[in-house]
Design an enzyme around this catalytic site. Sequence first.
Site, PDB file in Angstrom:
ATOM      1  CG  ASN A   1      -2.101   0.745   1.177  1.00 14.10           C
ATOM      2  OD1 ASN A   1      -2.404   1.528   0.050  1.00 14.10           O
ATOM      3  ND2 ASN A   1      -2.802   1.235   2.240  1.00 14.10           N
TER       4      ASN A   1
ATOM      5  CG  HIS B   1     -11.988  -3.016   9.311  1.00 15.01           C
ATOM      6  ND1 HIS B   1     -10.902  -2.242   9.260  1.00 15.01           N
ATOM      7  CD2 HIS B   1     -11.430  -4.303   9.930  1.00 15.01           C
ATOM      8  CE1 HIS B   1      -9.864  -2.672   9.159  1.00 15.01           C
ATOM      9  NE2 HIS B   1      -9.939  -3.958   9.804  1.00 15.01           N
TER      10      HIS B   1
ATOM     11  NE  ARG C   1      -9.857  -1.768  12.941  1.00 15.77           N
ATOM     12  CZ  ARG C   1      -8.965  -1.065  11.985  1.00 15.77           C
ATOM     13  NH1 ARG C   1      -7.642  -1.753  11.959  1.00 15.77           N
ATOM     14  NH2 ARG C   1      -9.281  -0.176  11.584  1.00 15.77           N
TER      15      ARG C   1
ATOM     16  CE1 TYR D   1      -5.649   5.083   7.814  1.00 16.29           C
ATOM     17  CE2 TYR D   1      -5.335   3.718   9.403  1.00 16.29           C
ATOM     18  CZ  TYR D   1      -5.448   3.954   8.428  1.00 16.29           C
ATOM     19  OH  TYR D   1      -5.023   2.576   7.311  1.00 16.29           O
TER      20      TYR D   1
ATOM     21  CG  ASP E   1      -5.068  -1.259  14.332  1.00 13.39           C
ATOM     22  OD1 ASP E   1      -3.827  -0.795  15.004  1.00 13.39           O
ATOM     23  OD2 ASP E   1      -4.968  -1.492  13.341  1.00 13.39           O
TER      24      ASP E   1
ATOM     25  CG  HIS F   1      -3.819   2.420  13.614  1.00 14.70           C
ATOM     26  ND1 HIS F   1      -3.861   1.775  12.452  1.00 14.70           N
ATOM     27  CD2 HIS F   1      -5.278   2.535  13.863  1.00 14.70           C
ATOM     28  CE1 HIS F   1      -4.917   1.445  11.795  1.00 14.70           C
ATOM     29  NE2 HIS F   1      -5.796   1.672  12.493  1.00 14.70           N
TER      30      HIS F   1
ATOM     31  CD  GLU G   1      -4.417  -4.401  14.334  1.00 14.49           C
ATOM     32  OE1 GLU G   1      -5.510  -4.683  14.635  1.00 14.49           O
ATOM     33  OE2 GLU G   1      -3.686  -4.044  13.497  1.00 14.49           O
TER      34      GLU G   1
ATOM     35  CD  GLU H   1      -1.435  -3.484  10.500  1.00 13.23           C
ATOM     36  OE1 GLU H   1      -2.411  -4.140  11.064  1.00 13.23           O
ATOM     37  OE2 GLU H   1      -1.558  -2.530   9.532  1.00 13.23           O
TER      38      GLU H   1
ATOM     39  NE  ARG I   1      -2.771  -6.998  13.246  1.00  8.77           N
ATOM     40  CZ  ARG I   1      -3.773  -6.936  12.141  1.00  8.77           C
ATOM     41  NH1 ARG I   1      -4.521  -8.174  12.324  1.00  8.77           N
ATOM     42  NH2 ARG I   1      -4.038  -6.337  11.149  1.00  8.77           N
TER      43      ARG I   1
ATOM     44  CG  HIS J   1      -2.433  -6.429   7.604  1.00  6.84           C
ATOM     45  ND1 HIS J   1      -1.694  -5.923   6.673  1.00  6.84           N
ATOM     46  CD2 HIS J   1      -3.480  -5.483   7.724  1.00  6.84           C
ATOM     47  CE1 HIS J   1      -1.836  -4.691   6.289  1.00  6.84           C
ATOM     48  NE2 HIS J   1      -3.128  -4.442   7.242  1.00  6.84           N
TER      49      HIS J   1
ATOM     50  CG  ASP K   1      -3.742  -2.126   2.372  1.00  9.75           C
ATOM     51  OD1 ASP K   1      -4.471  -1.797   3.189  1.00  9.75           O
ATOM     52  OD2 ASP K   1      -2.786  -2.968   2.754  1.00  9.75           O
TER      53      ASP K   1
ATOM     54  CD  GLU L   1      -7.381  -6.421   9.438  1.00  5.20           C
ATOM     55  OE1 GLU L   1      -6.207  -6.578   9.384  1.00  5.20           O
ATOM     56  OE2 GLU L   1      -7.707  -5.100   9.396  1.00  5.20           O
TER      57      GLU L   1
ATOM     58  CD1 TRP M   1       2.345   6.155   9.140  1.00  6.77           C
ATOM     59  CD2 TRP M   1       0.312   4.979  10.272  1.00  6.77           C
ATOM     60  NE1 TRP M   1       1.113   6.418   8.316  1.00  6.77           N
ATOM     61  CE2 TRP M   1      -0.026   5.851   8.973  1.00  6.77           C
ATOM     62  CE3 TRP M   1      -0.723   4.502  10.889  1.00  6.77           C
ATOM     63  CZ2 TRP M   1      -1.532   5.776   8.301  1.00  6.77           C
ATOM     64  CZ3 TRP M   1      -1.891   4.626  10.345  1.00  6.77           C
ATOM     65  CH2 TRP M   1      -2.542   5.041   9.201  1.00  6.77           C
TER      66      TRP M   1
HETATM   67  O1  KDG Z   1      -1.733  -0.414   4.405  1.00  4.17           O
HETATM   68  C1  KDG Z   1      -1.851  -0.235   5.693  1.00  4.17           C
HETATM   69  C2  KDG Z   1      -3.348  -0.661   6.282  1.00  4.17           C
HETATM   70  O2  KDG Z   1      -3.814  -1.829   5.702  1.00  4.17           O
HETATM   71  C3  KDG Z   1      -3.483  -0.494   7.734  1.00  4.17           C
HETATM   72  O3  KDG Z   1      -3.619   0.808   7.898  1.00  4.17           O
HETATM   73  C4  KDG Z   1      -4.804  -1.157   8.069  1.00  4.17           C
HETATM   74  O4  KDG Z   1      -3.696  -1.168  10.306  1.00  4.17           O
HETATM   75  C5  KDG Z   1      -4.646  -1.648   9.640  1.00  4.17           C
HETATM   76  C6  KDG Z   1      -5.343  -2.905   9.596  1.00  4.17           C
HETATM   77  O5  KDG Z   1      -5.241  -3.499  10.755  1.00  4.17           O
HETATM   78  O6  KDG Z   1      -6.093  -3.298   8.928  1.00  4.17           O
HETATM   79 MG    MG Z   2      -3.559  -2.698  11.992  1.00  2.00          MG
END
Ligand code: KDG
Ligand code: MG
Length: 403
Positions: free
Chosen positions: A37, A122, A147, A159, A211, A213, A237, A263, A284, A313, A317, A340, A403
Amino acid sequence: MKIVGADVIVTCPGRNYVTLKITTEDGVVGYGDATLNGRELSVDAYLREHVCPLLIGRDARRINDIWQYLYRGAYWRGGPVTMTAIGAVDVALWDIKGKALGVPVYELLGGQARDGVTIYGHASGADIDEALADAASFLERGYRAVRLQAKIPALDATYGIRTGPGLTYEPATGDRPVEEVWDTGAYLDFLPSLMAAAREQLGYGFHLLHDCHHRLTPIEAGRLGESLEPYRMFWIEDATPAEDQAAFRLIRQHTVTPLAVGEIFSTIWDCQVLIGERLVDYIRTSVPHAGGISHVRRIFDHADLYGVRTGSHGAGDISPIGIAAALHLDLSVPNFGIQEYMGHLDPAGEVFTTSYRYEDGLLLLGDEPGIGVQVDEAAAARYPYIPRYLPVNRLRDGSMHDW
Ligand code: KDG
Ligand code: MG
């Protein structure tokens, strides 16, 4: 069974996907997901310039040798671009092997260890009510795990939130990253109220995930985990930036909330300490981003020794090929935890036809030989690549944040 063709298909049916197509002398075609991605064209170039020419003339049956050749043979080994490229080759070769032998790939991995693959969906919303309504709609459709993310009231944007009722969120938008403001204090103050409302209104009869992030420090993650203990999370996560494996020692000292990470990992070395010291509960790593079925199977076997379960994951994407490949592994490993699944928006269905299907909270694989995904190249050509990026985060003082 010589390889005579290795070609890359880049397409954007709703979002960008990179697909490797390997063809053998007897006309068997295998596909692998090479999507990374926001860095799609780097894997496209890595494959076209440095990998595809080396595949021509090799025996497609020798998956292990080709994997070692591409990994050990490269001086600059590892990293997401290289391992996504190797992952695509690996999955395409498993696809070919399954098709050549007339069996689904999970049969080659020892056969099914379960009937289907439990997935989590999600749910998100602009506020708690909207997020809970979304979560309820997953439960009504039979999901056993959700989630949950909601917009943090004190921030303009958060996000991972869908843009409106009935929509799923899209992780990448725009031809340059949108800059969002992040405030850890506001997040830590808000999140327990979201999970409390979820348990109060929806009960405890489903798995609840969240999540982070990668945005917290270890002690903040410990505080979050402890504050969520009454709500019996399935996991939190990516609590802290994932490259710091030792950080999880500190988180573990402060909470019994289960932890998931990985992930963004590319190899078994990225999670060796995390697994070996039992610092996480779910790993993950994903088939497309960590060297394919061959390498992720090794990671999962290593995890099994330490009671760590899988939780790959599966965001949008990851293409339908990458999801299907994950399902073959999920179906066969002893220590499966959860998968997921965000699904894919139309018109991705015009390009990819899958044999897996959703039923009652599970994804089920049929008995189609190989990975079980067909690619319509004419449809792919109708949707050329469009640059798309994930947002970035700055603190209120303008500092870049993780991130
Ligand atoms: O490419 C990054 C996304 O797949 C990510 O931000 C999504 O964190 C994510 C998740 O757990 O699906
Ligand atoms: Mg994630």
